[in-house]
Write a protein that holds these residues in place. Structure first.
Motif, PDB file in Angstrom:
ATOM      1  N   LEU A   1       0.834  -1.198   0.000  1.00  0.00           N
ATOM      2  CA  LEU A   1       0.000   0.000   0.000  1.00  0.00           C
ATOM      3  C   LEU A   1       0.872   1.252   0.000  1.00  0.00           C
ATOM      4  O   LEU A   1       1.779   1.385   0.835  1.00  0.00           O
ATOM      5  CB  LEU A   1      -0.917   0.028   1.217  1.00  0.00           C
ATOM      6  CG  LEU A   1      -2.296  -0.638   1.083  1.00  0.00           C
ATOM      7  CD1 LEU A   1      -2.172  -2.097   0.692  1.00  0.00           C
ATOM      8  CD2 LEU A   1      -3.094  -0.480   2.367  1.00  0.00           C
ATOM      9  N   ASP A   2       0.611   2.146  -0.946  1.00  0.00           N
ATOM     10  CA  ASP A   2       1.233   3.471  -0.986  1.00  0.00           C
ATOM     11  C   ASP A   2       2.757   3.406  -0.939  1.00  0.00           C
ATOM     12  O   ASP A   2       3.416   4.199  -0.254  1.00  0.00           O
ATOM     13  CB  ASP A   2       0.708   4.349   0.154  1.00  0.00           C
ATOM     14  CG  ASP A   2       0.542   5.807  -0.276  1.00  0.00           C
ATOM     15  OD1 ASP A   2       1.180   6.201  -1.266  1.00  0.00           O
ATOM     16  OD2 ASP A   2      -0.220   6.540   0.374  1.00  0.00           O
TER      17      ASP A   2
ATOM     18  N   THR B   1      -0.145   7.846   5.392  1.00  0.00           N
ATOM     19  CA  THR B   1      -1.570   7.539   5.522  1.00  0.00           C
ATOM     20  C   THR B   1      -2.359   8.815   5.765  1.00  0.00           C
ATOM     21  O   THR B   1      -3.471   8.983   5.235  1.00  0.00           O
ATOM     22  CB  THR B   1      -1.799   6.529   6.653  1.00  0.00           C
ATOM     23  OG1 THR B   1      -0.957   5.395   6.445  1.00  0.00           O
ATOM     24  CG2 THR B   1      -3.253   6.073   6.696  1.00  0.00           C
TER      25      THR B   1
ATOM     26  N   ALA C   1      -3.022  10.552   2.453  1.00  0.00           N
ATOM     27  CA  ALA C   1      -4.037   9.855   1.660  1.00  0.00           C
ATOM     28  C   ALA C   1      -5.425  10.062   2.253  1.00  0.00           C
ATOM     29  O   ALA C   1      -6.392  10.337   1.513  1.00  0.00           O
ATOM     30  CB  ALA C   1      -3.707   8.367   1.591  1.00  0.00           C
TER      31      ALA C   1
ATOM     32  N   TYR D   1     -10.570   4.591   2.788  1.00  0.00           N
ATOM     33  CA  TYR D   1      -9.115   4.403   2.688  1.00  0.00           C
ATOM     34  C   TYR D   1      -8.764   2.989   2.244  1.00  0.00           C
ATOM     35  O   TYR D   1      -7.940   2.797   1.341  1.00  0.00           O
ATOM     36  CB  TYR D   1      -8.435   4.709   4.023  1.00  0.00           C
ATOM     37  CG  TYR D   1      -6.952   4.417   3.964  1.00  0.00           C
ATOM     38  CD1 TYR D   1      -6.078   5.316   3.365  1.00  0.00           C
ATOM     39  CD2 TYR D   1      -6.440   3.220   4.454  1.00  0.00           C
ATOM     40  CE1 TYR D   1      -4.724   5.032   3.258  1.00  0.00           C
ATOM     41  CE2 TYR D   1      -5.094   2.926   4.350  1.00  0.00           C
ATOM     42  CZ  TYR D   1      -4.241   3.834   3.752  1.00  0.00           C
ATOM     43  OH  TYR D   1      -2.899   3.537   3.640  1.00  0.00           O
TER      44      TYR D   1
ATOM     45  N   SER E   1      -7.093   2.322  -1.343  1.00  0.00           N
ATOM     46  CA  SER E   1      -5.699   1.874  -1.268  1.00  0.00           C
ATOM     47  C   SER E   1      -5.505   0.504  -1.925  1.00  0.00           C
ATOM     48  O   SER E   1      -4.476   0.228  -2.539  1.00  0.00           O
ATOM     49  CB  SER E   1      -5.240   1.812   0.197  1.00  0.00           C
ATOM     50  OG  SER E   1      -5.240   3.110   0.763  1.00  0.00           O
TER      51      SER E   1
ATOM     52  N   ALA F   1      -2.717  -0.549  -4.860  1.00  0.00           N
ATOM     53  CA  ALA F   1      -1.638  -1.329  -4.246  1.00  0.00           C
ATOM     54  C   ALA F   1      -0.789  -1.998  -5.331  1.00  0.00           C
ATOM     55  O   ALA F   1      -1.284  -2.400  -6.384  1.00  0.00           O
ATOM     56  CB  ALA F   1      -2.216  -2.383  -3.302  1.00  0.00           C
TER      57      ALA F   1
END
Length: 284
Positions: A44-45, A208, A211, A275, A279, A283
């Protein structure tokens, strides 16, 4: 079962992984780190974490020993080698080994270490249904909290203070204002407005966090980035935290004061849902 870890260019069983006793990360906490979540075997991210890593290294005038593409390849290899479906990848880079001296060594060779932690059901943490309880403590960390360094002793102490008080975590305060949690960014909600501390050297620039605030604005939620007091927090309608390992986690009690009706509020619940959904789509 032994994990495969990465140390200075090698994939090794964790039992064989070592770094020098002269490593400056050990002697001076002269190092930085990142934590990237894995859900469904995907990161993620990752780009956000890689960008913040580069910023942290630059702020400390520390050379980067690995390219972004190679770093992504290492993350993916460790996720695969260790069969991580849901979990975390930890990365730590230090200035490397040198004879003990406060002054930085010339032309250092950084140490780079990565390892995984399996966290089955990471996105289904039952605490999201009940909410967290936090206590407040004085923020006694160094001034450059925007750099994600391995100087984590006081946050560790804060978590132990919370545990001793029967709480889940601690929010740190400075001159009556909340800075952040021990390993997360802090938010309150009042009359439908999400309030979180503005960026600066006082808090970590959470990946986080960025985002979630973007998703909140896209969902037409009102956001204010400003300092808020502990008293404001206790009078809020709801509260929550964000981090790479907890995503969006509701807070239902601060210093024994229940927020709202003492259950996770609608804004935190909705943001967690958004979220995780968004996400997962991006990913890698």
């Amino acid at each position: 079962m032994s994990r495969t870890v990465y140390v200075n260019g090698e994939y090794l069983p964790e039992e064989q992984a070592t770094v020098s006793i002269f490593d400056r990360g050990f002697l001076f906490a002269d190092g930085v780190y990142e934590v990237t979540s894995v859900i469904g075997g995907k990161l993620l991210d990752f780009d956000g974490h890689a960008a913040r890593l580069e910023r942290s290294l630059n702020e400390l005038e520390m050379p980067n020993p690995i390219s972004r593409d190679d770093l992504l390849a290492v993350h993916r290899e460790l996720v695969s080698a260790n069969g991580i479906e849901d979990g975390l990848v930890y990365l730590q880079i230090t200035r490397g080994a040198a004879d003990r001296d406060f002054a930085y060594p010339e032309d250092p060779t950084p140490t780079i270490v990565l390892f995984t932690q399996a966290k089955p059901g990471l996105a289904d943490n039952p605490k999201a249904q009940t909410g967290m309880k936090v206590i407040s403590i004085e923020d006694q960390r160094w001034g450059r909290r925007d750099i994600k360094t391995v100087q984590l002793l006081y946050p560790s102490m804060g978590k132990m203070m919370a545990k001793a008080a029967g709480a889940d975590d601690a929010w740190m305060t400075e001159e009556g204002h909340v800075t952040e949690g021990t390993s997360n960014n802090a938010y309150i909600v009042k009359d439908g407005t999400i309030i979180t501390r503005h960026l600066g050297t006082e808090i970590l620039h959470g990946i986080t966090r960025a985002a979630v605030l973007r998703f909140a604005k896209e969902a037409q939620m009102k956001v204010e980035e400003r300092a808020f007091t502990l008293d404001e927090a206790k009078e809020a309608d709801e509260a929550f935290i964000t981090s790479a390992s907890t995503f969006v986690m509701p807070v239902v009690e601060i210093d024994g004061t229940a927020l709202g009706d003492g259950t996770p509020g609608p804004v935190a619940r909705r943001l967690r849902e958004i979220y995780l959904d968004e996400s997962r789509k991006t990913a890698v």
